[in-house]
Scaffold this motif. Structure first.
Motif: not given
Length: 332
Positions: A73-90
């Motif tokens: 998945g995306p890196n857990i410290y990744d700041k290049d994607i928004c919070q909603a996108k990060r939650k969905m990818e998790l």
């Protein structure tokens, strides 16, 4: 009794067998987790300059002859994607790993361990469940020199980090063509899983992911029922009894694999993720704005997507939230 937050599936015993290992590879930042994926699979799934991905991925292959599925998945410290996108990818990474990973492999660059890195166990527990650290192993990337594969007496941050993950660690070369440590890594993984009862990690959210994937599979099978029946009928006119059985079995297996892959990547749990996180108004507005903006090309899509998101977001969130989601829909 409520939800069982930590569950070992004893019916999933596998040590010494050819059962596929599900490996969730996690990184805090940078390229380490993607270099590790290349190393496990023995091929370049990610180029050397990849430091982050916007969407979760699953790749399959072998580690020292053992079938493996590697989920990134995306890196857990990744700041290049928004919070909603990060939650969905998790969520998506969990869907790709159902019913749960046998091991979390947490990758770091040995030369870039810092005090901030010590926060990763907290983020792991927040993302996957408070018992997940029992199923974690630290993987440390080093450059070609084998002398880099050591923990020095002065590596205080590194020692503290490894201790937070139960003392389990392994060094891997950034050169994925180096296969010298494959067997050692596999043995460490198998011994670790065997020590935990021989099963995989699960939690409330992994159970949710599995339920939603199964429901989506059922929906897709129903959607394709007429197509499958027609194909079977066509086969009956082409093959004898034994051949017909084999052809039907191969076709059904392929369709099932295809449906499963689609269900893991897209299901109701994922489709509702953005709306729940940001508000339906923002999502709808951003989508409509992006559609209108497509008339103007990519630049217009971003511009009008932002405007549309801001308008739609007036009913479901702030203008800034709407801007964030319109950008996610464009770049994600």
């Amino acid at each position: 009794m409520g939800f069982l937050l930590h569950k070992i599936q004893l019916n999933c015993l596998f040590t010494g067998s050819a059962t596929e290992l599900r490996l969730m590879v996690v990184g805090s930042s940078g390229s380490s987790q993607f270099q590790l994926t290349n190393t496990i699979l023995g091929r370049e799934e990610f180029s050397s300059d990849v430091t982050g991905i916007s969407g979760s991925r699953k790749n399959t292959g072998e580690l020292a002859g053992r079938p493996v599925a590697v989920i990134n998945g995306p890196n857990i410290y990744d700041k290049d994607i928004c919070q909603a996108k990060r939650k969905m990818e998790l969520r998506r990474s969990k869907c790709l790993c159902i019913p749960g990973p046998h091991v979390f492999l947490v990758a770091f660059d040995k030369e870039k361990i810092s005090p901030n890195t010590l926060n990763t166990p907290r983020l792991m527990k927040k993302s996957f469940g408070r018992h997940c650290l029992k199923h974690c192993m630290v993987l440390l990337a080093y450059d070609g020199n084998p002398e880099g594969a050591e923990v020095q007496k002065t590596d205080w941050h590194l020692k503290e980090l490894i201790e937070k993950y139960g003392g389990r660690f392994h060094f891997f070369s950034k050169n994925w063509r180096d296969r010298s440590k494959d067997q050692e890594l596999l043995q460490k993984i198998e011994m670790m899983v065997a020590s935990l009862g021989g099963g995989y990690f699960s939690s409330r959210t992994f159970q949710k992911a599995e339920d939603c994937v199964k429901k989506e599979e059922k929906r897709l099978r129903k959607q394709r029922a007429a197509e499958i029946e027609k194909t079977w009928t066509d086969m009956e006119g082409l093959y004898t009894a034994d051949e017909l059985y084999n052809q039907k079995h191969a076709y059904t297996t392929n369709v099932g694999t295809e449906i499963r892959a689609k269900a893991e990547m897209d299901n109701a749990w994922l489709r509702t993720s953005l709306a729940r996180g940001l508000g339906t108004g923002a999502v709808v507005g951003a989508v409509l704005g992006a559609l209108f903006g497509s008339i103007e090309g990519p630049g217009g899509m971003v511009l009008y997507g932002t405007i549309g998101g801001a308008v739609g977001g007036s009913a479901g969130g702030t203008a800034q939230v709407a801007i964030d989601i319109s950008w996610c829909l464009w770049v994600g």
